[in-house]
Design a protein around this motif. Structure first.
Motif, PDB file in Angstrom:
ATOM      1  N   TYR A 197      62.386-109.619  82.851  1.00 31.22           N
ATOM      2  CA  TYR A 197      61.634-110.262  81.771  1.00 31.22           C
ATOM      3  C   TYR A 197      60.483-109.409  81.260  1.00 31.22           C
ATOM      4  O   TYR A 197      59.910-109.687  80.227  1.00 31.22           O
ATOM      5  N   ASP A 245      67.012-117.969  88.646  1.00 31.24           N
ATOM      6  CA  ASP A 245      66.387-116.692  88.941  1.00 31.24           C
ATOM      7  C   ASP A 245      67.347-115.543  88.617  1.00 31.24           C
ATOM      8  O   ASP A 245      68.525-115.601  88.971  1.00 31.24           O
ATOM      9  N   TYR A 278      60.109-125.134  79.512  1.00 37.59           N
ATOM     10  CA  TYR A 278      58.859-125.453  78.809  1.00 37.59           C
ATOM     11  C   TYR A 278      57.849-126.105  79.750  1.00 37.59           C
ATOM     12  O   TYR A 278      56.655-125.820  79.680  1.00 37.59           O
ATOM     13  N   ARG A 290      56.336-123.514  81.976  1.00 42.41           N
ATOM     14  CA  ARG A 290      55.392-122.703  81.208  1.00 42.41           C
ATOM     15  C   ARG A 290      54.063-123.452  81.057  1.00 42.41           C
ATOM     16  O   ARG A 290      52.992-122.872  81.226  1.00 42.41           O
ATOM     17  N   GLU A 291      54.140-124.761  80.756  1.00 40.30           N
ATOM     18  CA  GLU A 291      52.925-125.583  80.631  1.00 40.30           C
ATOM     19  C   GLU A 291      52.124-125.565  81.931  1.00 40.30           C
ATOM     20  O   GLU A 291      50.902-125.460  81.911  1.00 40.30           O
ATOM     21  N   SER A 309      62.129-113.379  89.367  1.00 42.40           N
ATOM     22  CA  SER A 309      62.056-112.868  88.004  1.00 42.40           C
ATOM     23  C   SER A 309      61.074-113.660  87.152  1.00 42.40           C
ATOM     24  O   SER A 309      60.653-113.207  86.094  1.00 42.40           O
ATOM     25  N   TYR A 359      57.468-112.057  85.915  1.00 40.76           N
ATOM     26  CA  TYR A 359      57.263-111.409  84.624  1.00 40.76           C
ATOM     27  C   TYR A 359      57.556-112.347  83.461  1.00 40.76           C
ATOM     28  O   TYR A 359      56.993-112.203  82.393  1.00 40.76           O
ATOM     29  N   LYS A 360      58.440-113.320  83.690  1.00 36.76           N
ATOM     30  CA  LYS A 360      58.788-114.215  82.599  1.00 36.76           C
ATOM     31  C   LYS A 360      57.553-114.974  82.113  1.00 36.76           C
ATOM     32  O   LYS A 360      57.362-115.173  80.921  1.00 36.76           O
ATOM     33  N   ARG A 369      52.753-113.602  80.684  1.00 32.96           N
ATOM     34  CA  ARG A 369      51.908-113.774  79.509  1.00 32.96           C
ATOM     35  C   ARG A 369      51.027-115.019  79.649  1.00 32.96           C
ATOM     36  O   ARG A 369      49.899-115.036  79.205  1.00 32.96           O
ATOM     37  N   GLU A 426      48.694-103.671  84.502  1.00 38.58           N
ATOM     38  CA  GLU A 426      48.038-104.164  83.285  1.00 38.58           C
ATOM     39  C   GLU A 426      47.031-105.260  83.622  1.00 38.58           C
ATOM     40  O   GLU A 426      45.917-105.271  83.101  1.00 38.58           O
TER      41      GLU A 426
END
Lengths: 221, 257
Positions: free
Chosen positions: A83, A131, B57, B60-61, B108, B111-112, B115, B167
């Motif tokens: 990702y 995943d 979603y 993410r929230e 994974s 990184y998903k 942000r 970063e």
């Protein structure tokens, strides 16, 4: 404080940017193949339904190339960083999905399933968002591909009238509204999928206008 | 002054949950009604897609919420004025939030949802970075950040709760000059020469270091910040020189104090 910390960081960034360059070069190839496939597939708009098989057969070669193109990208990424670089090829993979979905519709007048995508492109669609352990096509990319189908359908409705096939718009309209009903089940958030979903209604409207024109002139029952 | 600094981050926690404008689609559509096979297939698969997207979603929230809470708490660990008395306990609370967030960022997903997670993580790095500076006058290393985020799991093995990317680290650290700048200016006001000396030495070294790392965005803002700090120090030095010229004994007395 040690400057070495920053030197190490810079080395990290350098090796990462060379990886990015390789991914972007591989993605460029994929874009190129997609454009060729798109050019070939667009011939379907100019021929009656009976000849669409020839059109889709002619792009089979590109689908195989798309598979190798995606393979080249997949080789560069590890599952855990999938990702991190995903944005770089996402658009190209969306395009590739759109091609498969359009081709399957032309051949069989049905929606390409996730399994169809896998058999054409060689990579699994991650429909359950599990995943990532190997390179996958994301559900969002597949759905973007489906949204692209609507604009093709609306063009196809207009163009089939041009080639004297007045029955086809009806068939297209039926299919588009069924597909739209599916999309309406989704609870989309304010993202790119949502924005593109909002444009579907204009495609549906265009298909309906074609039907109206045909019916008002008594060309279809 | 410190009271107000402690009150500001409260806002996020007290905001009431937003009411959804539309009711969410739930359950399965009625497939018993007569419909074509294609429609049935479409509705069945889209019901599955909806559940997948909803889960995405929601996750993410949750990450955004955690990240915001971490930001709010990090601001309570320290400020350029002082390290708050309850910094240790605040640090523990932050760790609890990181533990909650790390559950969403396995594999994974790290990184998903990076942000969404990174603002809180950066704010945390800034907070403990400032803490480290006030204590040791040194720049926090990435290793120290990772260690501060490590906890022992059930088997007693100490593992970092979540991955800290380069970063995240560099962006968190790049907020430090602003804070150290404030510390430095405050010290000028207080006439604390020692503090000014060590902040300037720190900032200069940081600038040299940052010059090594070329990346865009907020890092470039550093180039604007450092001249600002140097200008303040210049004004201070000029005043000192002036003072020394007029009244050398007073300056010597101030330096001794």
């Amino acid at each position: 404080m040690d400057v070495q910390v920053f030197v190490d960081l810079q080395n990290q960034f350098d090796s990462e940017s060379s990886l990015r360059e390789e991914i972007s070069a591989a993605t460029k190839e994929l874009h190129k193949t997609c454009r060729l496939a798109s050019a070939k597939l667009s011939k379907a708009h100019a021929v009656p339904k009976t000849q669409s098989k020839q059109v889709t057969d002619s792009v089979k070669e590109q689908f195989a190339t798309i598979h190798t193109n995606i393979e080249a990208i997949a080789k560069q990424v590890r599952p855990v960083t999938f990702y991190r670089y995903h944005d770089m090829w996402s658009m190209a993979v969306q395009n590739a999905c759109a091609m498969v979905i359009f081709a399957v519709y032309l051949e069989e007048s049905r929606l390409a399933t996730a399994a169809d995508i896998q058999s054409y492109l060689g990579y699994r669609v991650n429909v359950t968002n599990e995943d990532v352990t190997e390179f996958v096509i994301t559900l969002e990319e597949y759905l973007h591909g489906i949204i692209s189908l609507f604009s093709e359908l609306s063009r196809l409705a207009v163009n089939s009238v041009i080639v004297n096939d007045v029955q086809r718009p009806q068939e297209i309209s039926q299919f588009a509204s069924e597909l739209y009903a599916g999309f309406q089940l989704l609870n989309l958030k304010n993202d790119s999928l949502r924005r593109r979903f909002d444009s579907i209604k204009y495609d549906i409207k265009k298909i309906e206008e074609v039907q109206y024109d045909l019916r008002v002139r008594g060309l279809i029952a | 002054m410190s009271e107000t600094a402690e009150q500001i981050p409260q806002q996020h926690e007290q905001r009431p949950a937003k009411k959804p404008r539309f009711e969410k689609h739930k359950g399965t559509p009625d497939l018993s009604q007569p419909m074509s096979e294609t429609k049935r297939a479409i509705l069945t698969s889209f019901t599955q897609y909806r559940d997948t997207l909803d889960a995405h979603y929601d996750r993410r929230e949750r990450v955004i919420k955690c990240s915001r809470d971490i930001t709010a708490l990090s601001k309570k660990i320290d400020s350029p004025d002082r390290v708050f008395a309850d910094a240790e306990s605040k640090q523990k609370q932050v760790l609890e939030l990181f533990r909650k967030m790390s559950a969403e960022l396995q594999g994974s997903n790290g990184y998903k949802y990076n942000r969404q997670a990174t603002p809180g993580l950066q704010e945390y790095i800034e907070a403990i970075g400032l803490w480290t500076f006030l204590r040791d006058s040194t720049l926090i290393t990435k290793q120290q950040v990772v260690e501060s985020l490590s906890v022992a799991d059930e088997s007693g093995e100490v593992k970092p709760l979540l991955m800290v990317s380069d970063e995240d680290y560099i962006l968190g650290v790049s907020d430090l000059p602003g804070e150290v700048n404030r510390y430095c200016i405050n010290s000028i006001g207080k006439g604390d020469r020692n503090a000014v000396e060590r902040s300037l030495a720190f900032l200069r070294e940081l600038k040299e270091g940052i010059n090594f790392v070329l990346c865009g965005g907020r890092i470039r803002d550093l180039d604007k910040k450092i001249p600002k700090i140097e200008k303040a120090y210049y004004s201070m030095s000029i005043r000192d020189d002036e003072m020394a010229k007029i009244n050398p004994t007073a300056v010597a007395a101030a330096a001794d104090a």
